[in-house]
Write a protein that holds these residues in place. Structure first.
Motif, PDB file in Angstrom:
ATOM      1  N   LEU A  37      13.392 140.769 128.794  1.00 52.14           N
ATOM      2  CA  LEU A  37      13.934 140.843 130.116  1.00 52.14           C
ATOM      3  C   LEU A  37      13.468 141.916 131.122  1.00 52.14           C
ATOM      4  O   LEU A  37      14.008 141.564 132.144  1.00 52.14           O
ATOM      5  CB  LEU A  37      15.594 141.249 129.870  1.00 52.14           C
ATOM      6  CG  LEU A  37      16.475 140.377 129.212  1.00 52.14           C
ATOM      7  CD1 LEU A  37      17.659 140.765 128.465  1.00 52.14           C
ATOM      8  CD2 LEU A  37      16.599 139.094 130.075  1.00 52.14           C
ATOM      9  N   THR A  40      12.924 139.722 134.014  1.00 54.39           N
ATOM     10  CA  THR A  40      13.959 139.515 134.896  1.00 54.39           C
ATOM     11  C   THR A  40      14.560 140.604 135.653  1.00 54.39           C
ATOM     12  O   THR A  40      14.782 140.449 136.881  1.00 54.39           O
ATOM     13  CB  THR A  40      15.206 139.122 133.912  1.00 54.39           C
ATOM     14  OG1 THR A  40      14.722 138.094 132.877  1.00 54.39           O
ATOM     15  CG2 THR A  40      16.484 138.658 134.547  1.00 54.39           C
ATOM     16  N   PRO A  87      12.196 133.812 132.546  1.00 51.66           N
ATOM     17  CA  PRO A  87      12.828 134.995 132.753  1.00 51.66           C
ATOM     18  C   PRO A  87      13.054 135.436 133.864  1.00 51.66           C
ATOM     19  O   PRO A  87      13.901 136.070 134.558  1.00 51.66           O
ATOM     20  CB  PRO A  87      12.219 135.839 131.855  1.00 51.66           C
ATOM     21  CG  PRO A  87      11.672 135.045 130.578  1.00 51.66           C
ATOM     22  CD  PRO A  87      11.193 133.576 131.356  1.00 51.66           C
TER      23      PRO A  87
END
Length: 172
Positions: A37, A40, A87
């Motif tokens: 992540l 992200t 992501p």
């Protein structure tokens, strides 16, 4: 090494080990997902302030939706990212207003709305539900596969849960 310096070094080392072993609030998720992540976070942190979402191609869509399991906030969708499993390219940013200890959604604009989650959206054309971060997308709403990541607001239901119990809709 001087005893005082050695004691300080040992204390720092023990504190570091203890902090690394602490269980995150969203511990239902494989720890490797947090590493996945990072892209992200890097791609979406600039939208923490709702007013910048449109600069990134994200436009407001719909209002608040809640179930007994919790709510989802106010969505800004970037149509160019629908279908992406990257992501760094979620299709939606999710915002809510802070009200006490809970995040609530109001259907108008707000100077106090905060980014609480991101969402990947894939059109359901009869294919199997996609997976990302080891989680299969939810088939909701009908016709779309959806995956939320509650990066900016802890979720007792889990990092990748569909709804957050701390997000509520306004009563009318």
């Amino acid at each position: 090494m001087a005893p005082r310096l050695l004691k300080a070094a040992v204390t720092v080392a023990v504190a570091a080990v203890c902090s690394l072993s602490a269980v995150p609030a969203q511990a239902d998720t494989d720890p490797s997902v947090w590493t996945d992540l990072v892209d992200t976070y890097n791609a979406t942190a600039r939208y923490a302030y709702e007013g910048l979402a449109e600069d990134g191609g994200f436009v407001p869509r719909g209002g608040c939706y809640a179930t007994d399991a919790g709510g989802v906030g106010y969505h800004y969708v970037n149509k160019a990212n629908i279908g992406s499993l990257d992501p760094a390219r979620p299709a939606a940013l999710v915002y809510a207003d802070m009200d006490g200890d809970d995040y609530v959604d109001t259907d108008g604009s707000s100077d106090h709305r905060k980014l609480i989650a991101v969402e990947w959206i894939v059109k359901n054309t009869g294919q199997a539900a996609p997976t990302l971060f080891g989680k299969t997308f939810d088939d909701n709403p009908p016709g779309y596969f959806i995956l939320h990541a509650w990066l900016y607001q802890p979720n007792d239901n889990g990092l990748l849960a569909a709804y957050n119990p701390d997000v509520t809709c306004p009563t009318t």
